[in-house]
Scaffold this motif. Structure first.
Motif, short mmCIF file in Angstrom:
data_model
loop_
_atom_site.label_atom_id
_atom_site.label_comp_id
_atom_site.label_asym_id
_atom_site.label_seq_id
_atom_site.Cartn_x
_atom_site.Cartn_y
_atom_site.Cartn_z
N GLY A 64 0.81 -1.21 0.00
CA GLY A 64 0.00 0.00 0.00
C GLY A 64 0.84 1.26 0.00
O GLY A 64 2.07 1.22 0.01
N ASP A 65 0.16 2.39 -0.03
CA ASP A 65 0.86 3.66 0.04
C ASP A 65 -0.06 4.71 0.66
O ASP A 65 -1.28 4.54 0.73
N ALA A 66 0.56 5.79 1.13
CA ALA A 66 -0.20 6.83 1.82
C ALA A 66 -1.14 7.56 0.87
O ALA A 66 -2.24 7.97 1.28
N GLU A 67 -0.76 7.70 -0.40
CA GLU A 67 -1.58 8.45 -1.34
C GLU A 67 -2.94 7.76 -1.55
O GLU A 67 -3.98 8.42 -1.59
N THR A 68 -2.93 6.43 -1.68
CA THR A 68 -4.19 5.71 -1.85
C THR A 68 -5.08 5.89 -0.62
O THR A 68 -6.29 6.09 -0.73
N LEU A 69 -4.47 5.83 0.55
CA LEU A 69 -5.23 6.01 1.79
C LEU A 69 -5.83 7.40 1.86
O LEU A 69 -7.00 7.57 2.26
N LEU A 70 -5.09 8.41 1.47
CA LEU A 70 -5.60 9.78 1.50
C LEU A 70 -6.78 9.96 0.56
O LEU A 70 -7.72 10.72 0.86
N ARG A 71 -6.77 9.26 -0.58
CA ARG A 71 -7.90 9.38 -1.52
C ARG A 71 -9.17 8.77 -0.95
O ARG A 71 -10.28 9.11 -1.38
N LEU A 72 -9.01 7.87 0.01
CA LEU A 72 -10.18 7.23 0.63
C LEU A 72 -10.65 7.95 1.88
O LEU A 72 -11.61 7.51 2.52
N ASN A 76 -14.97 16.20 3.97
CA ASN A 76 -15.39 17.29 4.86
C ASN A 76 -15.03 17.05 6.32
O ASN A 76 -15.79 17.40 7.24
N ASN A 77 -13.85 16.43 6.53
CA ASN A 77 -13.37 16.18 7.89
C ASN A 77 -14.32 15.34 8.74
O ASN A 77 -14.35 15.45 9.97
N GLN A 78 -15.11 14.50 8.07
CA GLN A 78 -15.99 13.60 8.81
C GLN A 78 -15.16 12.55 9.54
O GLN A 78 -14.01 12.28 9.21
N ARG A 79 -15.78 11.93 10.54
CA ARG A 79 -15.06 11.00 11.40
C ARG A 79 -14.78 9.67 10.71
O ARG A 79 -13.74 9.05 10.93
N GLU A 80 -15.69 9.22 9.85
CA GLU A 80 -15.49 7.91 9.23
C GLU A 80 -16.16 7.82 7.87
O GLU A 80 -16.99 8.65 7.50
N ARG A 81 -15.76 6.79 7.15
CA ARG A 81 -16.36 6.52 5.82
C ARG A 81 -16.32 5.02 5.60
O ARG A 81 -15.30 4.37 5.84
N VAL A 100 -12.84 3.41 6.89
CA VAL A 100 -11.81 4.44 7.00
C VAL A 100 -12.17 5.35 8.17
O VAL A 100 -13.28 5.91 8.21
N LEU A 101 -11.26 5.50 9.10
CA LEU A 101 -11.50 6.30 10.30
C LEU A 101 -10.50 7.45 10.38
O LEU A 101 -9.31 7.27 10.14
N VAL A 115 -6.92 5.83 9.41
CA VAL A 115 -6.77 4.38 9.53
C VAL A 115 -7.77 3.69 8.61
O VAL A 115 -8.96 4.04 8.59
N LEU A 116 -7.30 2.71 7.84
CA LEU A 116 -8.16 1.90 6.97
C LEU A 116 -8.07 0.45 7.39
O LEU A 116 -6.97 -0.11 7.48
N LEU A 117 -9.22 -0.15 7.65
CA LEU A 117 -9.31 -1.59 7.91
C LEU A 117 -10.06 -2.22 6.75
O LEU A 117 -11.16 -1.79 6.39
#
Length: 306
Positions: A64-72, A76-81, A100-101, A115-117
């Protein structure tokens, strides 16, 4: 996971944070949370406010990489997705879904964690609220592990042992992730009062690449890699800083009362070479007698610990 298992997991996370350095703890913590929740994998990016870099960790593997995580990241600064279908990143990889938290560290307001699980697509995730709580504690435990890095030298001083100077953990752009009170006091003394979310000077590229020593104003700094970040030690310059590493070695030996012949034998060099080094040491330090060298080294030890 049962509620009892989650409580036990949280206890283990804090205990592990005290036993491991920050990068190692992050990987181990992700593994613990993934195994407990049934997640296939986990990713974790921690950044300081305004930083474009940060510390990226994942479990298992290194795909993985940080860029992929950032795209997910939640919008709007929500807590989770909740991502119902994650992009396929490896051949033969089965369909996956992910939680994604997004967390702001309560115990360190400078930091945020993403954090992505990842779970098999269609899997039912039980006790989601408890899982969120466990991840939140994982993030806070990481702050505890992070602070231990910069506090180590404070503890050494309290024990009467030599330290390398006050410490801070920064990224390559000079964004501060954690800093000891002594480090902030040194910066305030040199640059004036400030919040110091960012260093008030640029980190030399050569120092980062070679993990070396450099001076800024009246400060003497040493930098070393720590995961994807850099550990920075700062102190006031000492007289011996103007000597070469070999000259410092010989100066300390002479201050211990060793003869030229003893130093030459220990370093496997000629006695005349030791004598030449001693002459240069005295000239650089502006002294003439061994007693002055002893006093200078003792004064330096006190100043280094101050």
């Amino acid at each position: 996971m049962t509620l009892k298992e989650i409580d036990r997991l949280i206890q283990v996370l804090y205990g592990t944070a005290l036993e491991m350095d920050w990068p190692t703890f992050r990987r181990e913590a992700l593994a613990l949370v993934c195994r407990a929740s049934g997640a296939l994998s986990g990713r974790w990016l921690t950044r300081s406010r305004g930083s474009v870099h940060g510390e990226f960790s994942e479990w298992p593997g290194s795909g993985g990489d940080a860029e992929t995580l950032l795209r997910l990241a939640p919008p709007n600064n929500q807590r989770e997705r909740w991502v119902e279908s994650l992009p396929q990143e490896a051949p033969g990889q089965g369909p996956r879904q992910g939680l994604v938290l997004n967390y702001s560290h309560r115990s360190s307001p400078l930091l945020t964690s993403l954090v992505l699980l990842e779970f098999p697509q269609g899997a039912e995730i039980e006790l989601k609220e408890e899982l969120r709580r466990a991840v939140g504690h994982m993030v806070e435990a990481s702050t505890l592990s992070l602070r231990q890095i910069v506090q180590r030298d404070e503890w050494l001083m309290a024990l009467g042992r030599p330290s390398r100077g006050s410490a801070a953990l920064v990224d390559e752009d000079g964004t501060v992730y954690s800093a000891s009170a002594r480090f902030r006091d040194l910066l305030a003394g040199e640059f004036g009062e400030g919040d110091f979310h960012d260093l008030p000077f640029r980190l030399p590229r050569a120092a980062l690449e070679e993990q070396g020593i450099f001076n800024v104003g009246a400060l003497h700094l040493r930098v070393s890699a720590h995961g994807r970040l850099f550990l920075l030690h700062a102190r006031r310059p000492l007289p011996l800083d103007g000597l070469s590493p070999r000259e410092q070695e010989i100066a300390r030996a002479l201050a211990e009362g060793k003869t030229f012949k003893t130093v030459a034998r220990q370093l496997d060099i000629a006695v005349s070479t030791v004598a030449n080094h001693a002459s240069r040491i005295y000239r650089k330090l502006g002294i003439f007698r061994r007693e002055e060298l002893v006093n200078l080294l003792q004064t330096s030890k006190v100043a280094k610990a101050a």
